[in-house]
Design a protein around this motif. Structure first.
Motif, short mmCIF file in Angstrom:
data_model
loop_
_atom_site.label_atom_id
_atom_site.label_comp_id
_atom_site.label_asym_id
_atom_site.label_seq_id
_atom_site.Cartn_x
_atom_site.Cartn_y
_atom_site.Cartn_z
N THR A 4 0.89 -1.09 0.12
CA THR A 4 0.03 0.06 0.04
C THR A 4 1.02 0.99 -0.07
O THR A 4 2.13 1.22 0.20
N SER A 7 1.94 6.18 4.59
CA SER A 7 0.74 7.25 5.17
C SER A 7 1.14 8.66 4.88
O SER A 7 0.05 9.22 4.69
N ILE A 10 -0.55 9.22 1.42
CA ILE A 10 -1.91 9.20 1.32
C ILE A 10 -2.53 10.54 2.03
O ILE A 10 -3.36 11.05 1.39
N LYS A 14 -4.83 13.28 -0.13
CA LYS A 14 -6.04 13.79 0.42
C LYS A 14 -6.13 15.11 0.54
O LYS A 14 -7.13 15.80 0.04
N ASP A 27 -10.69 6.61 -3.83
CA ASP A 27 -10.40 6.28 -2.40
C ASP A 27 -8.73 5.99 -2.23
O ASP A 27 -8.55 4.66 -2.47
N ASN A 29 -7.01 5.13 0.25
CA ASN A 29 -6.65 4.21 1.21
C ASN A 29 -6.90 2.76 0.57
O ASN A 29 -6.19 1.97 1.20
N LYS A 30 -7.43 2.73 -0.58
CA LYS A 30 -7.78 1.11 -1.11
C LYS A 30 -6.78 1.10 -2.24
O LYS A 30 -7.01 -0.12 -2.97
N VAL A 31 -5.68 2.02 -2.56
CA VAL A 31 -5.19 1.64 -3.72
C VAL A 31 -3.87 0.67 -3.19
O VAL A 31 -3.29 0.85 -2.25
N LEU A 32 -3.86 -0.35 -4.31
CA LEU A 32 -2.79 -1.33 -3.95
C LEU A 32 -1.85 -1.64 -5.06
O LEU A 32 -2.17 -1.52 -6.24
#
Length: 127
Positions: A4, A7, A10, A14, A27, A29-32
């Motif tokens: 991922t 932080s 991210i 945002k 989103d 937070n859901k990116v892999l």
């Protein structure tokens, strides 16, 4: 193996979303990502040649570590160095699209510059 984003990345993304309104449906937070080593993604890593400088202008210009300024095609050519090609065993030349990573230089080690210049002169990799 799946990874991922960091932080801090991210958080910054945002902030960017809020400020610009762009990519509101993403989103972060859901990116892999697939985790890979550098060997998995780099096909051809070449260390530059050790230059033998010429006192006179030649067809081959040397890009020294301090001249690559980072980012896209940012080079400082105020001081120009030329190569004496007859004294270099295995010259390595830059090609359009190459990515330069400085491996030497005080304050420049680790700097990354994208090379996409097309000129009459040939460039030698030395960083």
């Amino acid at each position: 193996m799946i990874g991922t984003l960091d932080s801090q990345v991210i958080e910054k993304f945002k902030e960017f979303q809020e400020k610009t309104g762009k990519y509101a449906d993403l989103d972060i937070n859901k990116v892999l990502f697939d985790k890979k080593t550098i060997d998995d993604i780099v096909d051809d890593f070449i260390k530059g040649s050790t230059p033998k400088y010429s006192h006179n202008p030649t067809d081959t210009m040397v890009i020294k570590s301090g001249q690559a300024r980072g980012n896209y095609n940012e080079f400082n050519f105020t001081k120009t160095a030329y190569l004496d090609l007859s004294k270099v065993k295995n010259p390595k030349y830059l090609q359009k699209g190459d990515i330069l990573i400085n491996t030497t230089g005080v304050g420049t080690c680790g700097r990354v510059t994208h090379f996409s210049i097309l000129m009459e002169i040939t460039y030698l990799i030395v960083i």
